[in-house]
Enzyme design. Structure first.
Site, PDB file in Angstrom:
ATOM      1  N   ARG A 233      44.479  44.492  73.509  1.00  0.00           N
ATOM      2  CA  ARG A 233      44.607  44.558  74.971  1.00  0.00           C
ATOM      3  C   ARG A 233      46.043  44.847  75.346  1.00  0.00           C
ATOM      4  NH1 ARG A 233      42.213  39.807  78.560  1.00  0.00           N
ATOM      5  NH2 ARG A 233      44.148  38.830  77.949  1.00  0.00           N
TER       6      ARG A 233
ATOM      7  N   THR B 231      48.230  46.003  81.506  1.00  0.00           N
ATOM      8  CA  THR B 231      47.028  46.475  82.218  1.00  0.00           C
ATOM      9  C   THR B 231      45.779  45.691  81.812  1.00  0.00           C
ATOM     10  OG1 THR B 231      46.450  48.060  80.489  1.00  0.00           O
ATOM     11  CG2 THR B 231      47.969  48.832  82.219  1.00  0.00           C
TER      12      THR B 231
ATOM     13  N   ASP C   4      45.187  32.072  72.940  1.00  0.00           N
ATOM     14  CA  ASP C   4      45.004  33.361  72.259  1.00  0.00           C
ATOM     15  C   ASP C   4      44.296  33.120  70.923  1.00  0.00           C
ATOM     16  OD1 ASP C   4      45.558  35.621  70.457  1.00  0.00           O
ATOM     17  OD2 ASP C   4      46.757  36.360  72.139  1.00  0.00           O
TER      18      ASP C   4
ATOM     19  N   ASP D 127      45.996  34.588  67.670  1.00  0.00           N
ATOM     20  CA  ASP D 127      47.187  33.834  67.264  1.00  0.00           C
ATOM     21  C   ASP D 127      46.813  32.484  66.665  1.00  0.00           C
ATOM     22  OD1 ASP D 127      48.993  35.769  67.942  1.00  0.00           O
ATOM     23  OD2 ASP D 127      49.376  34.994  69.952  1.00  0.00           O
TER      24      ASP D 127
HETATM   25  C1  PRP Z   1      41.482  39.242  72.351  1.00  0.00           C
HETATM   26  C2  PRP Z   1      40.086  38.822  71.963  1.00  0.00           C
HETATM   27  C3  PRP Z   1      39.253  39.965  72.456  1.00  0.00           C
HETATM   28  C4  PRP Z   1      39.976  40.383  73.699  1.00  0.00           C
HETATM   29  C5  PRP Z   1      39.243  39.849  74.889  1.00  0.00           C
HETATM   30  O1  PRP Z   1      41.985  40.150  71.467  1.00  0.00           O
HETATM   31  O2  PRP Z   1      39.937  38.553  70.605  1.00  0.00           O
HETATM   32  O3  PRP Z   1      39.147  41.048  71.547  1.00  0.00           O
HETATM   33  O4  PRP Z   1      41.285  39.809  73.647  1.00  0.00           O
HETATM   34  O5  PRP Z   1      39.828  40.293  76.062  1.00  0.00           O
HETATM   35  P1  PRP Z   1      39.108  41.299  77.050  1.00  0.00           P
HETATM   36  O6  PRP Z   1      37.700  40.824  77.206  1.00  0.00           O
HETATM   37  O7  PRP Z   1      39.902  41.172  78.322  1.00  0.00           O
HETATM   38  O8  PRP Z   1      39.196  42.682  76.493  1.00  0.00           O
HETATM   39  P2  PRP Z   1      43.502  40.713  71.557  1.00  0.00           P
HETATM   40  O9  PRP Z   1      43.516  42.000  72.318  1.00  0.00           O
HETATM   41  O10 PRP Z   1      44.385  39.622  72.068  1.00  0.00           O
HETATM   42  O11 PRP Z   1      43.824  41.100  70.094  1.00  0.00           O
HETATM   43  P3  PRP Z   1      43.928  40.171  68.779  1.00  0.00           P
HETATM   44  O12 PRP Z   1      42.542  39.718  68.434  1.00  0.00           O
HETATM   45  O13 PRP Z   1      44.477  41.142  67.783  1.00  0.00           O
HETATM   46  O14 PRP Z   1      44.858  39.019  69.061  1.00  0.00           O
HETATM   47  N1  URA Z   2      42.029  36.877  74.529  1.00  0.00           N
HETATM   48  C1  URA Z   2      42.202  35.627  74.032  1.00  0.00           C
HETATM   49  O1  URA Z   2      42.430  35.460  72.830  1.00  0.00           O
HETATM   50  N2  URA Z   2      42.136  34.600  74.882  1.00  0.00           N
HETATM   51  C2  URA Z   2      41.888  34.755  76.188  1.00  0.00           C
HETATM   52  O2  URA Z   2      41.836  33.752  76.927  1.00  0.00           O
HETATM   53  C3  URA Z   2      41.710  36.055  76.688  1.00  0.00           C
HETATM   54  C4  URA Z   2      41.779  37.098  75.824  1.00  0.00           C
END
Ligand code: PRP
Ligand code: URA
Length: 231
Positions: free
Chosen positions: A126, A130, A222, A225
């Protein structure tokens, strides 16, 4: 666009949530074991190791329910007493597809149930400003059109990543798709369901709302993380 006012409208939100739970193809898992473990991963004091273990266990418990309709075929087995025809999952035909990174944490929970499943990967992150998803990787097991596909990601926030992942899979020919997430915001659930009304969506819990950074409230922070210990 995130409607932060929604956070204050608890009662309305609750009513809306009840409606969402009644949406066709949306299944909210209310099993006490799942709810108990979700409380554990919400806790800021739950460390990486425990968090990772719990995500895997929740995925397995959710998978048990979500895979109710896996096709069976009768096979002949010799018991110590006699031969009989008995059902077995006819699936070398399943694919688990985690959305990277956080979805990886759920894969072993599903593989514990169906060890013969193949694993695809969709890399999305993400944009922090944005909140729109960006693809950086996609590899799916063939023949994807003949497989039951279980997309896994612990978090459904705006729904952008989930919806885009399902788009990719459909573009590659995927048809029988289930989406499994542990915590969803009402906004993300609405978007995913509206964009893809044909897929089954399994959710551990629907939370209250998104905050101004598009994080789920109360959520768990997150997920990536916390699984990988990167913050
Ligand atoms: C997080 C999560 C989803 C996404 C959800 O991933 O694991 O994939 O955000 O958010 P959305 O519904 O608004 O798209 P992130 O983009 O943080 O990546 P990561 O798993 O690599 O930390
Ligand atoms: N991605 C995450 O990991 N946590 C949230 O709350 C939203 C997006």
């Amino acid at each position: 666009m995130i409607d932060t006012d929604n956070c204050k409208q608890g009662e309305q939100r609750g009513q809306k949530m009840e409606k969402m739970k009644e949406m066709e193809n949306v299944f909210v898992m209310e099993h006490p074991l799942i709810q108990h473990k979700i409380s554990h991963i919400r806790d800021i004091n739950t460390g990486t190791n425990e968090f990772r273990k719990c995500i895997e266990e929740i995925a397995m418990l959710m998978g048990y329910e979500a895979l109710r309709d896996l096709p069976l075929e009768d096979v002949e087995v010799q018991t110590p007493i006699e031969k009989c025809m008995t059902p077995r999952i006819s699936g070398k035909k399943m694919a688990v597809v985690p959305i990277l990174r956080a979805g990886l944490g759920m894969v072993n929970g599903i593989l514990a149930l169906v060890p013969s499943a193949k694993v695809g990967h969709i890399g999305l992150y993400r944009d922090p400003e944005t909140h729109e998803p960006h693809e950086y990787y996609c590899k799916l097991p063939e023949p994807i059109d003949q497989r039951t596909i279980v997309v896994v990601d612990p978090m459904l926030a705006t729904g952008g990543s989930g919806s885009e992942a399902v788009d990719f899979i459909k573009q590659h020919g995927g048809k029988n798709i289930k989406f499994m997430c542990i915590i969803a915001a009402p906004e993300g659930l609405k978007r995913l369901h509206e964009d893809h009304p044909d897929i089954q969506i399994y959710i551990g819990h629907v939370d209250r709302c998104l905050n101004e950074h598009a994080y789920i409230c109360p959520g768990l922070g997150d997920a990536g993380d916390r699984i990988f210990g990167t913050k």
